[in-house]
Design an enzyme around this catalytic site. Structure first.
Site, PDB file in Angstrom:
ATOM      1  N   ASP A 184     -31.272  45.622  70.412  1.00 39.65           N
ATOM      2  CA  ASP A 184     -32.000  46.490  69.507  1.00 39.65           C
ATOM      3  C   ASP A 184     -33.654  46.380  69.640  1.00 39.65           C
ATOM      4  OD1 ASP A 184     -32.199  44.039  68.443  1.00 39.65           O
ATOM      5  OD2 ASP A 184     -31.432  44.421  66.567  1.00 39.65           O
ATOM      6  N   SER A 185     -34.025  45.639  70.870  1.00 38.58           N
ATOM      7  CA  SER A 185     -35.277  45.391  71.118  1.00 38.58           C
ATOM      8  C   SER A 185     -35.751  46.718  71.710  1.00 38.58           C
ATOM      9  CB  SER A 185     -35.351  44.407  72.429  1.00 38.58           C
ATOM     10  OG  SER A 185     -34.453  44.612  73.113  1.00 38.58           O
ATOM     11  N   ASP A 237     -26.075  45.099  70.759  1.00 39.48           N
ATOM     12  CA  ASP A 237     -26.368  44.716  69.306  1.00 39.48           C
ATOM     13  C   ASP A 237     -25.905  45.628  68.261  1.00 39.48           C
ATOM     14  OD1 ASP A 237     -27.814  42.604  69.969  1.00 39.48           O
ATOM     15  OD2 ASP A 237     -29.762  43.353  70.091  1.00 39.48           O
ATOM     16  N   LYS A 276     -22.913  42.091  69.338  1.00 39.06           N
ATOM     17  CA  LYS A 276     -23.770  40.987  69.090  1.00 39.06           C
ATOM     18  C   LYS A 276     -24.364  40.889  67.817  1.00 39.06           C
ATOM     19  CE  LYS A 276     -27.907  40.084  71.159  1.00 39.06           C
ATOM     20  NZ  LYS A 276     -28.779  40.018  70.011  1.00 39.06           N
ATOM     21  N   GLU A 332     -26.415  38.890  64.516  1.00 41.56           N
ATOM     22  CA  GLU A 332     -27.272  38.039  64.388  1.00 41.56           C
ATOM     23  C   GLU A 332     -27.086  37.038  63.085  1.00 41.56           C
ATOM     24  OE1 GLU A 332     -31.254  40.442  65.929  1.00 41.56           O
ATOM     25  OE2 GLU A 332     -31.340  39.235  64.228  1.00 41.56           O
ATOM     26  N   GLU A 370     -31.785  31.793  70.700  1.00 43.89           N
ATOM     27  CA  GLU A 370     -33.247  32.353  70.880  1.00 43.89           C
ATOM     28  C   GLU A 370     -34.366  31.327  70.213  1.00 43.89           C
ATOM     29  OE1 GLU A 370     -36.097  36.323  70.448  1.00 43.89           O
ATOM     30  OE2 GLU A 370     -34.047  36.397  69.893  1.00 43.89           O
TER      31      GLU A 370
END
Length: 264
Positions: free
Chosen positions: A45-46, A84, A112, A114, A181
């Protein structure tokens, strides 16, 4: 070369060979990266920041992620595709299932998420329904407003112990991979040794089972001009982008990257 699967990644961890991961957002880069030996391509999602120009990942939608996942799939030549789940796409079990299904049907092999141990129920349900999950721990950009900015996580002993226990709990729930991260190398090493699943790092030292970078970062491209500590410009000294990506693959495999200057 045979297609990369979770079995491939687990064997790499067991043998001690580093896993190479890199973000990809379109068919052309997917083709180049997979041909260069990148084993896991992350549709991060970057993309909200490096493609769309936002100042965080929060505006990214599931539709955005599905679009870019489908594009990456069309260019892929055997890498494992991880996508993501964006901000607020897995706040409930129903959302997690529905949105993960969308990404898997678009071409992802894994999703993925978070967070910490609170993800356990979602991971268990997703895994039971045939959706492999990578749990993203440490600095979690979707929670940047709660964390108070983009800060290194796990520096104090209490937080470090909690992260190790969270990692074990997420593995027990069915997580097929972990991503760490911006955590201190000693903590990243402890987590990597505490679980059997592969652990990918970014800003987490060289002791993890593999490394990931945003492809724009490793090519020296930046909208802000700010270069994170954990980034190396692999475009420097290379004739073209494919060569830079091959250099990144080789540096990760040879444990030349990350070096001490890329650690926190």
């Amino acid at each position: 070369m045979p297609d990369v699967t979770l079995t491939t990644l687990n064997k790499l961890k067991q043998s001690g060979e580093k896993i190479v991961c890199l973000t990809a957002y379109d068919a052309t880069f997917a083709h180049v990266e997979s041909e260069a030996g990148v084993e896991v391509m992350l549709i991060g999602d970057s993309l909200g920041m490096v493609l769309q120009g936002h100042d965080s990942t929060l505006p990214v939608s599931v539709d955005d992620m599905a679009y870019h996942t489908a594009a990456v799939k069309r260019g892929n030549k055997g890498a494992l595709i991880m996508a993501d789940l964006p901000f607020m796409a897995y706040a409930t079990l129903e959302q997690a299932l529905t949105n993960s299904t969308t990404l898997m049907q678009a071409g992802a092999h894994m999703v993925k998420l978070e967070g910490g141990r609170w993800l356990a129920d979602s991971i268990e349900v997703l895994s039971r329904n045939g959706i492999p999950v990578c749990a993203h721990m440490g600095l979690t950009p979707q929670a940047v407003n709660v964390l108070g900015g983009f800060k290194v996580q796990g520096r104090d002993e209490v937080q470090a112990r909690a992260m190790i226990e969270d990692a074990k709990a997420l593995e027990a729930a069915g997580a097929a991979m972990l991503l760490l991260e911006c955590v201190p190398p000693a903590l990243a090493n402890a987590i990597t040794q505490a679980v059997k699943v592969p652990v990918i790092g970014i800003g987490a030292g060289s002791g993890t089972d593999g490394q990931v970078l945003v492809v724009h970062d490793m090519l020296g491209l930046s909208l802000s001009g700010r270069v994170p500590r954990f980034v190396k410009n692999f475009m420097s000294g290379q004739p073209d982008i494919p060569a830079a990506i091959r250099a990144y693959v080789a540096a990760v495999k040879n444990v030349e990257f990350p070096a001490a200057e890329h650690e926190f």
